[in-house]
Design a protein around this motif. Structure first.
Motif, PDB file in Angstrom:
ATOM      1  N   LEU A 128       0.844  -1.188   0.000  1.00  0.00           N
ATOM      2  CA  LEU A 128       0.000   0.000   0.000  1.00  0.00           C
ATOM      3  C   LEU A 128       0.882   1.241   0.000  1.00  0.00           C
ATOM      4  O   LEU A 128       1.792   1.358   0.823  1.00  0.00           O
ATOM      5  CB  LEU A 128      -0.909   0.012   1.249  1.00  0.00           C
ATOM      6  CG  LEU A 128      -1.748   1.261   1.477  1.00  0.00           C
ATOM      7  CD1 LEU A 128      -2.749   1.461   0.337  1.00  0.00           C
ATOM      8  CD2 LEU A 128      -2.481   1.164   2.818  1.00  0.00           C
ATOM      9  N   VAL A 129       0.627   2.146  -0.931  1.00  0.00           N
ATOM     10  CA  VAL A 129       1.373   3.402  -1.009  1.00  0.00           C
ATOM     11  C   VAL A 129       0.377   4.555  -0.972  1.00  0.00           C
ATOM     12  O   VAL A 129      -0.498   4.673  -1.844  1.00  0.00           O
ATOM     13  CB  VAL A 129       2.218   3.484  -2.303  1.00  0.00           C
ATOM     14  CG1 VAL A 129       3.018   4.784  -2.323  1.00  0.00           C
ATOM     15  CG2 VAL A 129       3.140   2.284  -2.409  1.00  0.00           C
ATOM     16  N   LEU A 130       0.479   5.396   0.042  1.00  0.00           N
ATOM     17  CA  LEU A 130      -0.392   6.563   0.191  1.00  0.00           C
ATOM     18  C   LEU A 130       0.189   7.706  -0.630  1.00  0.00           C
ATOM     19  O   LEU A 130       1.321   8.121  -0.416  1.00  0.00           O
ATOM     20  CB  LEU A 130      -0.493   6.955   1.661  1.00  0.00           C
ATOM     21  CG  LEU A 130      -1.019   5.857   2.596  1.00  0.00           C
ATOM     22  CD1 LEU A 130      -0.918   6.304   4.053  1.00  0.00           C
ATOM     23  CD2 LEU A 130      -2.455   5.490   2.258  1.00  0.00           C
ATOM     24  N   VAL A 131      -0.590   8.214  -1.576  1.00  0.00           N
ATOM     25  CA  VAL A 131      -0.120   9.237  -2.510  1.00  0.00           C
ATOM     26  C   VAL A 131      -0.771  10.563  -2.161  1.00  0.00           C
ATOM     27  O   VAL A 131      -1.999  10.700  -2.184  1.00  0.00           O
ATOM     28  CB  VAL A 131      -0.461   8.848  -3.972  1.00  0.00           C
ATOM     29  CG1 VAL A 131       0.033   9.924  -4.938  1.00  0.00           C
ATOM     30  CG2 VAL A 131       0.138   7.504  -4.308  1.00  0.00           C
ATOM     31  N   ALA A 132       0.057  11.577  -1.833  1.00  0.00           N
ATOM     32  CA  ALA A 132      -0.462  12.881  -1.431  1.00  0.00           C
ATOM     33  C   ALA A 132      -0.090  13.995  -2.392  1.00  0.00           C
ATOM     34  O   ALA A 132      -0.508  15.130  -2.195  1.00  0.00           O
ATOM     35  CB  ALA A 132       0.038  13.230  -0.022  1.00  0.00           C
ATOM     36  N   GLY A 133       0.684  13.688  -3.436  1.00  0.00           N
ATOM     37  CA  GLY A 133       1.139  14.732  -4.348  1.00  0.00           C
ATOM     38  C   GLY A 133       0.386  14.790  -5.655  1.00  0.00           C
ATOM     39  O   GLY A 133       0.866  15.400  -6.612  1.00  0.00           O
ATOM     40  N   GLY A 134      -0.787  14.157  -5.713  1.00  0.00           N
ATOM     41  CA  GLY A 134      -1.577  14.221  -6.922  1.00  0.00           C
ATOM     42  C   GLY A 134      -0.891  13.537  -8.104  1.00  0.00           C
ATOM     43  O   GLY A 134      -0.083  12.614  -7.938  1.00  0.00           O
ATOM     44  N   GLU A 135      -1.190  14.027  -9.284  1.00  0.00           N
ATOM     45  CA  GLU A 135      -0.745  13.373 -10.503  1.00  0.00           C
ATOM     46  C   GLU A 135       0.770  13.394 -10.655  1.00  0.00           C
ATOM     47  O   GLU A 135       1.371  12.448 -11.163  1.00  0.00           O
ATOM     48  CB  GLU A 135      -1.398  14.029 -11.710  1.00  0.00           C
ATOM     49  CG  GLU A 135      -1.281  13.248 -13.005  1.00  0.00           C
ATOM     50  CD  GLU A 135      -1.906  11.854 -12.938  1.00  0.00           C
ATOM     51  OE1 GLU A 135      -1.489  10.997 -13.744  1.00  0.00           O
ATOM     52  OE2 GLU A 135      -2.791  11.620 -12.083  1.00  0.00           O
ATOM     53  N   ARG A 136       1.438  14.487 -10.193  1.00  0.00           N
ATOM     54  CA  ARG A 136       2.895  14.559 -10.370  1.00  0.00           C
ATOM     55  C   ARG A 136       3.602  13.452  -9.593  1.00  0.00           C
ATOM     56  O   ARG A 136       4.584  12.878 -10.074  1.00  0.00           O
ATOM     57  CB  ARG A 136       3.424  15.936  -9.951  1.00  0.00           C
ATOM     58  CG  ARG A 136       3.128  16.319  -8.521  1.00  0.00           C
ATOM     59  CD  ARG A 136       3.708  17.692  -8.167  1.00  0.00           C
ATOM     60  NE  ARG A 136       3.085  18.282  -7.003  1.00  0.00           N
ATOM     61  CZ  ARG A 136       3.380  17.963  -5.743  1.00  0.00           C
ATOM     62  NH1 ARG A 136       4.308  17.057  -5.507  1.00  0.00           N
ATOM     63  NH2 ARG A 136       2.766  18.549  -4.744  1.00  0.00           N
ATOM     64  N   THR A 137       3.106  13.132  -8.407  1.00  0.00           N
ATOM     65  CA  THR A 137       3.709  12.060  -7.614  1.00  0.00           C
ATOM     66  C   THR A 137       3.308  10.692  -8.152  1.00  0.00           C
ATOM     67  O   THR A 137       4.129   9.771  -8.227  1.00  0.00           O
ATOM     68  CB  THR A 137       3.297  12.187  -6.138  1.00  0.00           C
ATOM     69  OG1 THR A 137       3.724  13.458  -5.645  1.00  0.00           O
ATOM     70  CG2 THR A 137       3.927  11.094  -5.297  1.00  0.00           C
ATOM     71  N   ARG A 138       2.060  10.561  -8.532  1.00  0.00           N
ATOM     72  CA  ARG A 138       1.582   9.285  -9.073  1.00  0.00           C
ATOM     73  C   ARG A 138       2.387   8.883 -10.314  1.00  0.00           C
ATOM     74  O   ARG A 138       2.781   7.726 -10.470  1.00  0.00           O
ATOM     75  CB  ARG A 138       0.089   9.391  -9.396  1.00  0.00           C
ATOM     76  CG  ARG A 138      -0.532   8.108  -9.924  1.00  0.00           C
ATOM     77  CD  ARG A 138      -2.025   8.299 -10.103  1.00  0.00           C
ATOM     78  NE  ARG A 138      -2.693   8.322  -8.812  1.00  0.00           N
ATOM     79  CZ  ARG A 138      -3.197   7.251  -8.212  1.00  0.00           C
ATOM     80  NH1 ARG A 138      -3.098   6.069  -8.799  1.00  0.00           N
ATOM     81  NH2 ARG A 138      -3.797   7.339  -7.047  1.00  0.00           N
ATOM     82  N   GLN A 139       2.645   9.839 -11.208  1.00  0.00           N
ATOM     83  CA  GLN A 139       3.394   9.535 -12.420  1.00  0.00           C
ATOM     84  C   GLN A 139       4.825   9.098 -12.097  1.00  0.00           C
ATOM     85  O   GLN A 139       5.381   8.216 -12.758  1.00  0.00           O
ATOM     86  CB  GLN A 139       3.410  10.749 -13.348  1.00  0.00           C
ATOM     87  CG  GLN A 139       2.069  11.050 -13.996  1.00  0.00           C
ATOM     88  CD  GLN A 139       1.508   9.852 -14.746  1.00  0.00           C
ATOM     89  OE1 GLN A 139       2.214   9.188 -15.511  1.00  0.00           O
ATOM     90  NE2 GLN A 139       0.230   9.550 -14.524  1.00  0.00           N
ATOM     91  N   SER A 140       5.419   9.711 -11.080  1.00  0.00           N
ATOM     92  CA  SER A 140       6.760   9.319 -10.671  1.00  0.00           C
ATOM     93  C   SER A 140       6.781   7.889 -10.154  1.00  0.00           C
ATOM     94  O   SER A 140       7.663   7.093 -10.503  1.00  0.00           O
ATOM     95  CB  SER A 140       7.274  10.274  -9.586  1.00  0.00           C
ATOM     96  OG  SER A 140       8.525   9.853  -9.087  1.00  0.00           O
ATOM     97  N   LEU A 141       5.792   7.533  -9.338  1.00  0.00           N
ATOM     98  CA  LEU A 141       5.740   6.186  -8.777  1.00  0.00           C
ATOM     99  C   LEU A 141       5.457   5.139  -9.851  1.00  0.00           C
ATOM    100  O   LEU A 141       6.038   4.047  -9.844  1.00  0.00           O
ATOM    101  CB  LEU A 141       4.675   6.131  -7.685  1.00  0.00           C
ATOM    102  CG  LEU A 141       4.959   6.988  -6.443  1.00  0.00           C
ATOM    103  CD1 LEU A 141       3.738   7.042  -5.544  1.00  0.00           C
ATOM    104  CD2 LEU A 141       6.158   6.461  -5.679  1.00  0.00           C
ATOM    105  N   LEU A 142       4.583   5.462 -10.774  1.00  0.00           N
ATOM    106  CA  LEU A 142       4.290   4.532 -11.859  1.00  0.00           C
ATOM    107  C   LEU A 142       5.511   4.329 -12.751  1.00  0.00           C
ATOM    108  O   LEU A 142       5.772   3.226 -13.237  1.00  0.00           O
ATOM    109  CB  LEU A 142       3.106   5.037 -12.682  1.00  0.00           C
ATOM    110  CG  LEU A 142       1.743   5.031 -11.971  1.00  0.00           C
ATOM    111  CD1 LEU A 142       0.679   5.667 -12.859  1.00  0.00           C
ATOM    112  CD2 LEU A 142       1.338   3.611 -11.570  1.00  0.00           C
ATOM    113  N   ALA A 143       6.273   5.421 -12.965  1.00  0.00           N
ATOM    114  CA  ALA A 143       7.489   5.308 -13.770  1.00  0.00           C
ATOM    115  C   ALA A 143       8.487   4.361 -13.125  1.00  0.00           C
ATOM    116  O   ALA A 143       9.263   3.694 -13.810  1.00  0.00           O
ATOM    117  CB  ALA A 143       8.120   6.689 -13.965  1.00  0.00           C
ATOM    118  N   ALA A 144       8.463   4.280 -11.796  1.00  0.00           N
ATOM    119  CA  ALA A 144       9.375   3.390 -11.080  1.00  0.00           C
ATOM    120  C   ALA A 144       8.893   1.942 -11.070  1.00  0.00           C
ATOM    121  O   ALA A 144       9.556   1.078 -10.495  1.00  0.00           O
ATOM    122  CB  ALA A 144       9.562   3.884  -9.647  1.00  0.00           C
TER     123      ALA A 144
END
Length: 418
Positions: A181-197
């Motif tokens: 489980l990863v709690l994402v608080a930075g909206g799309e900019r953070t989500r895209q970074s995590l998906l890229a990883a």
């Protein structure tokens, strides 16, 4: 034990848990306190440098990771200093597993939750034995193009290499696996970074970066009447907070707007020089810092709004606090405040397109708020209503539901690194 009745034992991990070590440490402290209200057995693991303050705050159930020869060597090397984050994560998870051994053997569900740091890039060690939660993660935020000449060399390299490194991580088998489980608080900019990883989109859950204390929302909302020329800027005085931008905006207001600067930091002398350069000595006051946070909050009654032209804040706890009290914020349309403030409704956002656009934009919004109490009152009501959605008890209940779901439907694959 019935997991539907007995909640999981939550073990929080954060390198700093403190009122004195910046926003991330303050957030970690708030999370510990708020979780303990609901789950009193919650344990915290942090670095030994926090020991004295933890004792001063009277917090129970806190365990410490001490430095080793390896960590001291990493610190002194400078080049390898970034490896201290993964080192702490490894040590903290190992300690959490040791502490969990007895309750787990008795049938208690365990959750290991690494709260900080909030970076989507830093590798973390994960437990093989128990479910892992990361976050709130809120990153992938860098200076707007306009200010990149002010970046340090290392910050510029991090910005340029951020996404390439994330793509590289997904290609390395030991590093592409993620937490349950990863709690994402930075909206799309953070989500895209995590998906890229290479993180699984199904493990990402949106949440707020930081909740709002019930004590703030219990205070009477600030009401606005007549003309009020006074505004406040508060926080650590560092370049990315934009204190000098707020001061320069005063030189372009139509009204004699006044600004109180509350805080201390390396930009203080630079800001004093800007005041002298623009002849604003009678309109800007430097108030250092309040020893008690309660006194700072009490001072807000005097102001029409707050100003934070930050260019790198991933969230903006000070914006949340101001909104909770009904103090309309004026911020840049960038980073964390961009996700918090509804432009024209609960505050103002100014696009960072040019220095002139920023200072004129801020000046215009300050003038409008100062002379229009009806506008200030509408924004105050809207800001308080938004902040009520961020109250800590509701945030904690969301997380508690996720913890229970995680322990009830545990994924078979448990990685050892992310």
């Amino acid at each position: 034990m019935n997991d539907a009745v007995v909640p999981p034992l939550v073990m929080l991990i954060a390198p700093n848990v403190s009122e004195q070590m910046g926003g991330e440490a303050m957030k970690a402290l708030q999370i510990l306190r708020e979780l303990k209200r609901v789950l009193p057995e919650t344990l915290q693991i942090t670095h030994d440098r926090n020991r004295a303050e933890i004792a001063r705050l009277g917090l129970a159930g806190v365990h410490f990771v001490s430095d080793t020869r390896l960590s001291l060597l990493l610190w002194r090397s400078v080049v390898f200093r970034p490896a201290l984050g993964p080192w702490f994560s490894w040590k903290a998870v190992r300690l959490a597993e040791q502490l969990a051994r007895e309750p787990a053997s008795a049938g208690r569900a365990i959750v290991i939750h690494q709260v900080e740091p909030n970076s989507p890039v830093m590798p973390r060690w994960l437990s093989r034995r128990f479910p892992n939660v990361l976050g709130p993660i809120n990153g992938n935020i860098y200076y707007p193009r306009l200010f990149r000449r002010h970046e340090s060399f290392s910050a510029g390299m991090r910005r340029r290499l951020h996404m390439p490194l994330q793509w590289l991580r997904r290609c390395l088998p030991p590093l592409r696996r993620d937490a349950e489980l990863v709690l994402v608080a930075g909206g799309e900019r953070t989500r895209q970074s995590l998906l890229a990883a290479g993180m699984d989109d199904g493990t990402l859950v949106d949440t707020v970066d930081c909740g709002v204390a019930e004590s703030l929302l219990a205070r009477p909302r600030l009401t606005h009447h007549g003309v009020n020329l006074r505004f406040v800027h508060f926080g650590r005085l560092v370049f990315h907070k934009g204190t000098a931008l707020a001061i320069r905006a005063l030189a372009q207001t139509q009204l004699p707007i006044e600004l109180d600067v509350v805080g201390r930091g390396p930009e203080l002398e630079t800001c004093r020089k800007v005041v002298e350069e623009l002849g604003l000595q009678g309109r800007v006051r430097f108030l250092d810092w309040y020893e008690r946070h309660e006194d700072l909050i009490a001072s807000f009654d005097a102001y029409r709004g707050m100003v934070l032209p930050s260019i790198e804040d991933a969230n903006g706890m000070v914006v949340q606090e101001a909104m909770a009290l009904g103090l309309p914020p004026v911020c840049l349309d960038w980073g964390g405040p961009q996700l918090l403030v509804k432009d024209g409704e609960s505050g103002f956002l100014v696009r960072p397109d040019s220095l002139e656009a920023i200072t004129r934009g801020i000046a215009d919004r300050l003038d409008r708020l100062a002379q229009d109490p009806a506008l200030a009152e509408r924004m105050s009501i809207a800001a308080r209503a938004q902040a009520a959605d961020w109250r800590w008890p509701e945030v904690v209940q969301q997380w508690l539901g996720l913890y229970r779901s995680l322990t009830a439907q545990r994924v078979g694959r448990v990685p050892n690194a992310v």
